[in-house]
Design a protein around this motif. Sequence first.
Motif, PDB file in Angstrom:
ATOM      1  N   ASN A  20      55.025  51.992  27.583  1.00 42.60           N
ATOM      2  CA  ASN A  20      56.037  52.995  26.036  1.00 42.60           C
ATOM      3  C   ASN A  20      57.190  53.559  26.379  1.00 42.60           C
ATOM      4  O   ASN A  20      57.404  54.747  26.224  1.00 42.60           O
ATOM      5  N   LYS A  21      57.665  52.713  27.107  1.00 44.34           N
ATOM      6  CA  LYS A  21      59.562  52.755  27.502  1.00 44.34           C
ATOM      7  C   LYS A  21      59.669  51.472  27.282  1.00 44.34           C
ATOM      8  O   LYS A  21      59.656  50.618  27.247  1.00 44.34           O
ATOM      9  N   LEU A  22      61.020  51.206  27.434  1.00 48.79           N
ATOM     10  CA  LEU A  22      61.865  50.412  27.512  1.00 48.79           C
ATOM     11  C   LEU A  22      61.669  49.611  29.243  1.00 48.79           C
ATOM     12  O   LEU A  22      62.100  50.478  29.313  1.00 48.79           O
ATOM     13  N   SER A  23      61.544  48.142  28.682  1.00 56.51           N
ATOM     14  CA  SER A  23      61.528  47.592  30.278  1.00 56.51           C
ATOM     15  C   SER A  23      62.323  46.141  30.297  1.00 56.51           C
ATOM     16  O   SER A  23      62.113  46.364  29.139  1.00 56.51           O
ATOM     17  N   GLY A  24      62.571  45.804  30.582  1.00 51.48           N
ATOM     18  CA  GLY A  24      63.783  44.172  30.416  1.00 51.48           C
ATOM     19  C   GLY A  24      64.754  44.385  29.577  1.00 51.48           C
ATOM     20  O   GLY A  24      65.296  45.855  28.942  1.00 51.48           O
ATOM     21  N   LYS A  25      64.864  43.448  28.596  1.00 52.43           N
ATOM     22  CA  LYS A  25      66.457  43.333  27.845  1.00 52.43           C
ATOM     23  C   LYS A  25      65.159  44.472  26.562  1.00 52.43           C
ATOM     24  O   LYS A  25      64.502  43.319  26.034  1.00 52.43           O
ATOM     25  N   THR A  26      66.842  44.623  25.745  1.00 56.04           N
ATOM     26  CA  THR A  26      66.525  45.223  24.688  1.00 56.04           C
ATOM     27  C   THR A  26      67.106  44.749  23.331  1.00 56.04           C
ATOM     28  O   THR A  26      68.125  45.178  24.218  1.00 56.04           O
ATOM     29  N   ASN A  27      66.544  44.465  22.122  1.00 58.05           N
ATOM     30  CA  ASN A  27      67.238  43.862  22.015  1.00 58.05           C
ATOM     31  C   ASN A  27      67.146  45.119  20.440  1.00 58.05           C
ATOM     32  O   ASN A  27      66.039  45.846  19.233  1.00 58.05           O
ATOM     33  N   PHE A  28      68.499  45.715  20.579  1.00 57.38           N
ATOM     34  CA  PHE A  28      68.361  46.899  19.175  1.00 57.38           C
ATOM     35  C   PHE A  28      68.897  45.843  18.436  1.00 57.38           C
ATOM     36  O   PHE A  28      69.909  44.530  18.130  1.00 57.38           O
ATOM     37  N   PRO A  29      68.739  47.000  16.926  1.00 55.25           N
ATOM     38  CA  PRO A  29      69.693  46.513  15.249  1.00 55.25           C
ATOM     39  C   PRO A  29      70.979  46.079  16.065  1.00 55.25           C
ATOM     40  O   PRO A  29      71.982  46.973  16.670  1.00 55.25           O
ATOM     41  N   ALA A  30      71.924  45.686  15.200  1.00 56.09           N
ATOM     42  CA  ALA A  30      73.552  46.077  14.544  1.00 56.09           C
ATOM     43  C   ALA A  30      73.262  46.919  14.500  1.00 56.09           C
ATOM     44  O   ALA A  30      73.212  47.678  14.128  1.00 56.09           O
ATOM     45  N   LEU A 196      72.633  62.282  25.224  1.00 52.71           N
ATOM     46  CA  LEU A 196      72.820  60.921  25.711  1.00 52.71           C
ATOM     47  C   LEU A 196      72.447  60.348  25.456  1.00 52.71           C
ATOM     48  O   LEU A 196      72.516  59.114  25.407  1.00 52.71           O
ATOM     49  N   SER A 197      71.504  60.288  25.122  1.00 49.54           N
ATOM     50  CA  SER A 197      70.060  58.959  24.303  1.00 49.54           C
ATOM     51  C   SER A 197      70.676  58.794  23.243  1.00 49.54           C
ATOM     52  O   SER A 197      70.693  57.029  23.376  1.00 49.54           O
ATOM     53  N   PHE A 198      71.657  59.350  22.652  1.00 53.05           N
ATOM     54  CA  PHE A 198      72.484  58.681  21.419  1.00 53.05           C
ATOM     55  C   PHE A 198      73.739  57.405  21.648  1.00 53.05           C
ATOM     56  O   PHE A 198      74.107  56.731  21.460  1.00 53.05           O
ATOM     57  N   GLY A 199      74.070  57.918  22.828  1.00 55.55           N
ATOM     58  CA  GLY A 199      75.521  57.616  23.813  1.00 55.55           C
ATOM     59  C   GLY A 199      74.895  56.458  24.211  1.00 55.55           C
ATOM     60  O   GLY A 199      75.711  54.774  24.147  1.00 55.55           O
ATOM     61  N   ALA A 200      73.302  56.346  24.684  1.00 53.98           N
ATOM     62  CA  ALA A 200      73.349  55.006  25.382  1.00 53.98           C
ATOM     63  C   ALA A 200      72.696  53.858  24.680  1.00 53.98           C
ATOM     64  O   ALA A 200      72.803  53.207  24.960  1.00 53.98           O
ATOM     65  N   MET A 201      72.086  54.520  23.071  1.00 58.88           N
ATOM     66  CA  MET A 201      71.802  53.263  22.119  1.00 58.88           C
ATOM     67  C   MET A 201      73.127  52.656  21.660  1.00 58.88           C
ATOM     68  O   MET A 201      73.156  51.832  21.174  1.00 58.88           O
ATOM     69  N   ALA A 202      73.939  53.934  21.435  1.00 55.72           N
ATOM     70  CA  ALA A 202      74.754  53.053  20.612  1.00 55.72           C
ATOM     71  C   ALA A 202      75.530  52.267  21.337  1.00 55.72           C
ATOM     72  O   ALA A 202      75.958  51.034  21.039  1.00 55.72           O
ATOM     73  N   VAL A 203      76.373  52.368  22.987  1.00 61.41           N
ATOM     74  CA  VAL A 203      76.796  51.334  23.548  1.00 61.41           C
ATOM     75  C   VAL A 203      75.765  50.138  24.523  1.00 61.41           C
ATOM     76  O   VAL A 203      76.690  49.883  25.750  1.00 61.41           O
ATOM     77  N   TYR A 204      74.772  50.415  24.798  1.00 60.27           N
ATOM     78  CA  TYR A 204      73.609  49.498  24.999  1.00 60.27           C
ATOM     79  C   TYR A 204      74.186  48.195  25.485  1.00 60.27           C
ATOM     80  O   TYR A 204      73.406  47.918  26.718  1.00 60.27           O
ATOM     81  N   GLU A 205      74.617  47.549  24.500  1.00 60.35           N
ATOM     82  CA  GLU A 205      75.067  46.050  25.349  1.00 60.35           C
ATOM     83  C   GLU A 205      76.396  45.983  26.708  1.00 60.35           C
ATOM     84  O   GLU A 205      76.311  45.582  27.192  1.00 60.35           O
ATOM     85  N   GLU A 206      76.965  47.515  26.040  1.00 53.18           N
ATOM     86  CA  GLU A 206      77.954  47.687  27.330  1.00 53.18           C
ATOM     87  C   GLU A 206      76.867  47.553  29.127  1.00 53.18           C
ATOM     88  O   GLU A 206      77.858  47.091  30.278  1.00 53.18           O
ATOM     89  N   GLN A 207      76.634  48.853  28.570  1.00 54.02           N
ATOM     90  CA  GLN A 207      75.647  48.923  30.356  1.00 54.02           C
ATOM     91  C   GLN A 207      74.612  48.781  30.148  1.00 54.02           C
ATOM     92  O   GLN A 207      73.461  50.053  29.373  1.00 54.02           O
ATOM     93  N   PRO A 208      73.698  47.835  29.715  1.00 51.96           N
ATOM     94  CA  PRO A 208      72.233  47.676  29.368  1.00 51.96           C
ATOM     95  C   PRO A 208      71.805  48.754  30.765  1.00 51.96           C
ATOM     96  O   PRO A 208      70.768  49.074  29.835  1.00 51.96           O
ATOM     97  N   GLU A 209      71.760  48.219  31.510  1.00 54.57           N
ATOM     98  CA  GLU A 209      71.201  48.827  32.352  1.00 54.57           C
ATOM     99  C   GLU A 209      70.977  50.601  32.517  1.00 54.57           C
ATOM    100  O   GLU A 209      69.999  51.696  33.346  1.00 54.57           O
ATOM    101  N   LEU A 210      72.510  51.271  32.361  1.00 54.20           N
ATOM    102  CA  LEU A 210      72.221  52.755  32.879  1.00 54.20           C
ATOM    103  C   LEU A 210      71.861  52.835  31.577  1.00 54.20           C
ATOM    104  O   LEU A 210      71.337  53.970  31.895  1.00 54.20           O
ATOM    105  N   ALA A 211      71.760  52.395  30.268  1.00 56.57           N
ATOM    106  CA  ALA A 211      71.669  53.227  28.651  1.00 56.57           C
ATOM    107  C   ALA A 211      69.885  53.635  29.601  1.00 56.57           C
ATOM    108  O   ALA A 211      69.240  53.788  28.519  1.00 56.57           O
ATOM    109  N   GLN A 212      69.252  51.950  29.484  1.00 57.09           N
ATOM    110  CA  GLN A 212      68.319  51.868  29.561  1.00 57.09           C
ATOM    111  C   GLN A 212      67.635  52.957  30.427  1.00 57.09           C
ATOM    112  O   GLN A 212      66.738  53.807  30.032  1.00 57.09           O
TER     113      GLN A 212
END
Length: 626
Positions: A20-30, A196-212
């Motif tokens: 029930n958490k993020l794992s692997g590569k997550t596809n966020f909407p544009a 912090l979660s908003f920040g992580a979701m906003a820049v997810y593509e730049e730092q996916p491991e940190l964001a996750q």
Amino acid sequence: MKTFFTALFFLLACCAAAQNKLSGKTNFPAHPRLLLLAGEEENIKKTIKNDVLLQNVHHGILAKCDQFLKDAPVERIKIGRRLLDKSRTCLQRVFYLSYAWRTTHQQKYLQRAEKEMLAAAAFEDWNPDHFLDVAEMTLALAIGYDWLYQELPESSRIAIKTAIITKGLQPSMLNGSNMFWLKAAHNWNQVCNAGLSFGAMAVYEEQPELAQTIINRAINTIELPMKIYEPDGAYPEGYGYWNYGTTFNVLLISAFQKALATDFGLSEQPGFLKTAGFLLNMTGPTGQPFNYFDSGTGGEINPAMFWFAAKLKDPSLLFTERTYLAKQVKHLTDDRLLPALLIWSSGIQLNKIPAPKKTMWTGKGSNPVAMMRSSWTDPNALYIGMKGGSPSVNHGHMDVGSFVMEADGVRWASDFGMQGYESLEAKGIDLWNMKQNSQRWQVLRYNNLYHNTLSFNNEFQDVDGYAPIVSYSDNPAYMNTVVDISSVYKTQLSKAIRGIALVNKQYVVVRDELEGGAKATKVRWAMLTAADVKIIGPNEAELSKNGKKLYLKVQEPVHIQLKTWSTAPTTAYDAPNPGTVMLGFETTLPEKSPAVLTVLLIPQAQKKNSIQKTKPIAQWEKKPFR
């Protein structure tokens, strides 16, 4: 075999939680992906088209944005140890301006939002020593970066996302005392995890491991403050911090739902959805809240209530919010999160809000409370809010057993609420030490001598004590709540039970049943009021305000003398309290002996009616509070 199945169940539960958490590569909407997806502005436009109140909110936001165009960008100026004022200024500006761009597409709003974000991005840091400052600034830039992403120049995108990562997300990964909030069960956890979660979701593509990592950490750790809503939804920190902690909690849940189509089960945490009932009942007919602990005296709009109303499909939850929208047009845009109200109100018709059905609400938990009223629709209705709990709760005061009371559109029994933190911290007060001998309890507004409760030998309540609600009744003939407040006076007497009743929707009874300790004890019964007080007899006082009157009558003991105490500060650090006074009496409780204190609060219209003799609390109609 039983042990095997228990272990298997536990293993499956852990696996389910892990999934029930993020794992692997997550596809966020544009982009935009936070709170309001591309094209959803049209839902807002449809909702406000035929609703004058929501139109006022929308136009108020745009008018505020036009003011922002004239203001210089935010500067890094701390107040004491906090940068929070500037983080909140930035959040309001960026949220409002980004909303204005998305609903009008006027370039002036886009350009001003970009300018604001670049100014904040250029700060040397966002004051990680006080991490709320980081969280709100991260939220601000995350919303602006996400909502304006397609229109921002590449250079601005780089500057803003770099700041989110280096000044928001990365500092949260460092071990230090400023990260205590990860283990806290209060508003800091909710606010910091949301920002912090908003920040992580906003820049997810730049730092996916940190964001996750940050998102999964939030899902895990925010369950700590969400447990405090159990079992009935009573939020321990009170009205003001409900708005803060719960609104950020809802922001997080709403963002998860929009970006990931799941909230990871957070909204289903026990008691969380019930907290809307708590907040609804916290406001009296005057529009003032039951402002115990560090709350202000005025009511305010609560955007999160629109999310709860939609989630629960219960428009009556917006009964008081509609009133705020109608009466507080000038002050609505003081709320930095106001655009969220329009996002969450999509499809709600404010002209069809029914009155709530229940006139009493009770909630257990670490700070149990009860609210009773004679009517939701009568502006002259009687209203009582009372509380048990403990002074040790976050933002706690020594107010166990305290109450507020309204009748005829007047608040007669009041609570000071909070004093500004910086006004005390700047004078060296050790404000956040909750121990029994802390300076905190020397502050006038924090100790029991200036709350609507009891004092014995002018001593303070025990910070380790806890007062549960032991019974209640919602019968309109004798609506009541009973609290066992003995443990906060355990060094001073043997027993203290307080019951407060609303009798036949006409008047209020406050009854204390006491049993003395090892020695004789001086008892002080006191009530704070902002009314004019005239003592008209040894056991009776007339309170006057706004052309209305209330009579306070001591039914037991017979031989007492009512008096008043000044609320003027006697130290250099206490805030002034103009227009207020403490009203009450003192009596002596013999050693190891029982005593009863019974006080009636009678509105003027009921003065000539017969008043029944108050029964012992044991004979009150009651439901066990289990």
